[in-house]
Design an enzyme around this catalytic site. Sequence first.
Site, mmCIF file in Angstrom:
data_model
loop_
_atom_site.group_PDB
_atom_site.id
_atom_site.type_symbol
_atom_site.label_atom_id
_atom_site.label_comp_id
_atom_site.label_asym_id
_atom_site.label_seq_id
_atom_site.Cartn_x
_atom_site.Cartn_y
_atom_site.Cartn_z
ATOM 1 N N GLY A 129 93.503 66.944 106.206
ATOM 2 C CA GLY A 129 94.438 67.190 107.300
ATOM 3 C C GLY A 129 95.827 66.699 106.954
ATOM 4 O O GLY A 129 95.991 65.600 106.411
ATOM 5 N N ASP A 147 98.111 65.602 108.788
ATOM 6 C CA ASP A 147 98.514 64.383 109.491
ATOM 7 C C ASP A 147 98.128 63.141 108.693
ATOM 8 O O ASP A 147 98.902 62.178 108.621
ATOM 9 C CB ASP A 147 97.907 64.337 110.895
ATOM 10 C CG ASP A 147 96.405 64.542 110.911
ATOM 11 O OD1 ASP A 147 95.854 65.124 109.955
ATOM 12 O OD2 ASP A 147 95.769 64.135 111.901
#
Length: 256
Positions: A107, A109
């Site tokens: 991911g 993030d």
Amino acid sequence: MTLDAMPAPNAYHQPWLLIDQGNSRVKWALLGDGQPGPQHAADSPDAALAAIEPLVFDRAAIAASGDASELVRGLQAARPGLAVVEARTGSSFGMLTNAYSDPARMGVDRWLAMIGAQTLTREACCVMDVGTAVTVDLVGADGVHRGGWIVPGPELMRRSLALGTRRVGDHDGLAKVGLWGTDTPEAVVAGTRAAIRGLAFEAIRSAAPDKPRLLLTGGGAAALASRLDLAEFGAELVPDLVLRGLAAWVEERGVP
């Protein structure tokens, strides 16, 4: 829009808008002088768009762990021709080296939070993002990502208990539960909080002898920090760590 299609750096006159589109919330800040400004947050794309509408910017960069399509459409509808670039996870960034053989499976993030950590320290660090899921990533002082953990966040843990067991009860409105629950719903809330605290303890313990700094971010980080001795952990609460990483990601591409 690809980075290759973007105008030359001297075409930029206004700050960038930086957006962290998570699974549950949207966070944003303006980029100026290489640093993100104050972080703001909303619980839905519509609410975020309403708050963003009066801001002055001419480019937007998004880190999308959730679905950002609605947000991008809204931004471009309000500002026809707005260039929106989406950050991607890479194999390396400066000194930082990704442990994943296929970086696209991480991911963005998590990747940006590690980049954000690198802007704050060159020490070994554990980046713990407490949100819908809880992620922990260990980065050595040499910038090499050792790997990570992913577990359900506190709310997902509680929901799974409600779905998989009987008589657990309603845990809503129990924000002031103490260390130990004195009925079943309180015990669920206290237990899930203890599980996340235990994850932080285990991250630091298992990272020895690196003695990493613990950097806490995400929507649930403040609640976790309130239940930890931050000084004992060498821990720091950095709510905008992903946006700090996104700012560095944009700046690394030569944008003033």
